[in-house]
Write a protein that holds these residues in place. Structure first.
Motif, PDB file in Angstrom:
ATOM      1  N   SER A   1     -31.449   5.565  -4.586  1.00 38.93           N
ATOM      2  CA  SER A   1     -30.082   5.214  -4.997  1.00 38.93           C
ATOM      3  C   SER A   1     -29.094   5.302  -3.847  1.00 38.93           C
TER       4      SER A   1
ATOM      5  N   ARG B   1     -29.577   2.511  -0.282  1.00 35.91           N
ATOM      6  CA  ARG B   1     -28.836   1.257  -0.221  1.00 35.91           C
ATOM      7  C   ARG B   1     -27.414   1.515   0.265  1.00 35.91           C
TER       8      ARG B   1
ATOM      9  N   ALA C   1     -23.381   3.253  -1.468  1.00 34.31           N
ATOM     10  CA  ALA C   1     -23.434   4.199  -2.592  1.00 34.31           C
ATOM     11  C   ALA C   1     -22.270   5.174  -2.488  1.00 34.31           C
TER      12      ALA C   1
ATOM     13  N   VAL D   1     -23.198   8.584  -8.140  1.00 30.70           N
ATOM     14  CA  VAL D   1     -24.465   8.401  -8.847  1.00 30.70           C
ATOM     15  C   VAL D   1     -24.383   9.071 -10.214  1.00 30.70           C
TER      16      VAL D   1
ATOM     17  N   ASN E   1     -21.278   3.865  -8.637  1.00 32.41           N
ATOM     18  CA  ASN E   1     -21.874   2.527  -8.586  1.00 32.41           C
ATOM     19  C   ASN E   1     -23.405   2.543  -8.511  1.00 32.41           C
ATOM     20  N   ARG E   2     -24.001   3.701  -8.805  1.00 33.12           N
ATOM     21  CA  ARG E   2     -25.453   3.820  -8.893  1.00 33.12           C
ATOM     22  C   ARG E   2     -25.804   4.594 -10.159  1.00 33.12           C
TER      23      ARG E   2
ATOM     24  N   PHE F   1     -23.323  -2.963 -14.488  1.00 32.71           N
ATOM     25  CA  PHE F   1     -24.517  -2.549 -13.748  1.00 32.71           C
ATOM     26  C   PHE F   1     -25.651  -3.544 -13.963  1.00 32.71           C
TER      27      PHE F   1
ATOM     28  N   VAL G   1     -27.295  -0.821 -10.057  1.00 36.84           N
ATOM     29  CA  VAL G   1     -26.139  -0.797  -9.173  1.00 36.84           C
ATOM     30  C   VAL G   1     -25.069  -1.711  -9.741  1.00 36.84           C
ATOM     31  N   ARG G   2     -23.827  -1.508  -9.301  1.00 35.58           N
ATOM     32  CA  ARG G   2     -22.756  -2.451  -9.599  1.00 35.58           C
ATOM     33  C   ARG G   2     -21.899  -2.577  -8.347  1.00 35.58           C
ATOM     34  N   ASP G   3     -21.349  -3.761  -8.184  1.00 33.71           N
ATOM     35  CA  ASP G   3     -20.535  -4.052  -7.003  1.00 33.71           C
ATOM     36  C   ASP G   3     -19.180  -3.379  -7.148  1.00 33.71           C
TER      37      ASP G   3
END
Length: 444
Positions: A359, A362, A365, A368, A411-412, A429, A442-444
């Motif tokens: 997580s 990437r 991040a 979480v 965003n994780r 997500f 994930v989400r931008d």
């Protein structure tokens, strides 16, 4: 052989018990980076800083080498434990070779080194794992008949370090000293005490520097776990039969075969071995202790296997037919390795921890959320590897879940069996990777 448990632990990740993270890895991370989750024991001074201090040194080494991947620096922290396990297996060889010859000694190393619980535990940062390796070294040293001064000092120091890494191992110290007295090995007894005293002084100094008074952690541990009854009140109490099934499932069949072999050996006036005496007294203490956990059995299991291995190895290696020797060896090793499927009898969370590590690999991040896990079940900042917020929850109605959905910095998400997936997708997500039953979103 020593590499196997280390490789299993690093590749698989996960944990046998939360203490693997929060009593060793996470305090070491806090020591190096200045942030982390410290369990209540580290606020109340019920633990000493010996193991986290060593691990912190190797974490610092990983940082100097530019290793920032959590699985990478977990491998670096495995190095001192790998060396300790190799030392303990060499002790197994020396102990067994005295009774079964060189070939029997090497077979005993295989029997102990490939014993299922050893493969599972010996690479894990649990107090039982560190302490048991030191106990194996101590058993071999105190078994020697030559150079007793050196053997006693090494054995006493190893016993002391077994206690430093795990305070309940003081029972093994008592058992070993009683055994030496019963065997009338006065010289060995004296230098064993001297070796242990040196380690005790070091522990007192360490506690004075870290907690403000000598032996602060040991006294606090005894007060909490032995004198007050708080451990049973907080973590639960069980009857002695709690250990029945773990014992039956974890002791390999070849070890039981050592019982008749030992009876035959007794006719040749073989004394009760030190590891068997220590394992027996420790098991008796466990049965009397109110709070019980399967992992507490591990040191007794390994010492019992150490006591049995030379007898079985001698029997196998003295068979006249080569086919019989190979067949019995393979059968014994297979049965011993199969014990890993039954002990410990719970989920190691390997997929979950690998997803947590991924997580933060990437880029980008910033937060979480871990679904279907609690604080003490997760991997802490050690496995996140970054100073970012993280939360745990079970269901969408939980406050932590609602906070993570509202705040875009989260965003994780790591979730199991697609739990809360509709709500996560509604919040933007998307699933990007799967690890067994675990999904990384994930989400931008």
């Amino acid at each position: 052989m020593a590499l196997l448990p280390a490789v299993v632990a690093v590749v698989q990740l996960g944990r046998i018990h939360p203490d693997e993270v929060y009593q060793a890895l996470e305090p070491a991370w806090w020591r190096v980076h200045g942030y982390g989750v410290l369990a209540w024991e580290w606020r109340d001074g019920i633990r000493n800083w010996a193991v986290p201090g060593v691990l912190a040194g190797f974490l610092k080494l990983a940082s100097w080498l530019g290793i920032t991947d959590p699985q990478g620096y977990r491998a670096v922290t495995a190095l001192p434990q790998l060396a300790l396990h190799a030392w303990s297996l060499w002790a197994v060889y020396r102990f067994a070779a005295r009774r079964a010859g060189s070939a029997g000694g090497w077979l005993a190393v295989l029997l102990v080194g490939l014993y299922g619980p050893v493969v599972v535990f010996a690479g894990r940062t649990l107090s039982e794992s560190f302490s048991t390796s030191f106990l194996l070294v101590a058993m071999e040293a105190l078994d020697r008949r030559e150079r007793e001064v050196r053997a006693g000092l090494v054995g006493g120091a190893a016993l002391g370090l077994a206690v430093v890494t795990r305070y309940p191992s003081a029972i093994f110290v008592l058992a070993a000293l009683l055994w030496l007295l019963a065997m009338r090995r006065w010289r060995m007894f004296l230098f064993t005490c001297l070796g242990g005293l040196v380690v005790a002084v070091g522990l007192g100094l360490l506690d004075h520097l870290t907690w403000g008074s000598p032996f602060h952690s040991f006294i606090a541990y005894v007060r909490f776990n032995v004198l007050s009854g708080d451990a049973a009140a907080r973590f639960g109490a069980d009857p002695p039969r709690f250990y029945l099934m773990p014992l039956l499932s974890a002791v390999p069949a070849w070890a039981w075969c050592a019982v008749p072999l030992a009876l035959v050996a007794a006719k040749r006036k073989w004394a009760v071995s030190l590891p068997l005496a220590c394992a027996t007294l420790y098991l008796a203490a466990l049965l009397k202790t109110a709070h019980k956990e399967e992992r507490f059995l591990y040191p007794a299991l390994v010492l019992a296997v150490l006591a049995a291995a030379p007898l079985v190895a001698a029997f196998i290696t003295t068979q006249a037919r080569r086919e019989l020797r190979w067949g019995l060896s393979v059968m014994a090793l297979g049965v011993g390795a199969a014990s890993a499927f039954y002990f410990p009898p719970f989920d190691l969370r390997g997929d979950e921890f690998r997803a947590i590590v991924a997580s933060t690999r990437r880029e980008g991040a910033t937060g979480v959320l871990i679904v279907a896990e609690g604080l003490w079940g997760a991997g802490g900042f050690f496995y996140l590897g970054k100073e970012i917020p993280w939360l745990t929850c079970d269901w969408p109605r939980d406050e932590a879940f609602q906070v993570a959905m509202r705040e875009r910095r989260f965003n994780r998400v790591v979730t199991i069996d697609d739990r809360t997936l509709p709500e996560l997708e509604a919040a933007g997500f998307r699933t990007v990777e799967r690890f067994g039953r675990q999904s990384l979103l994930v989400r931008d």
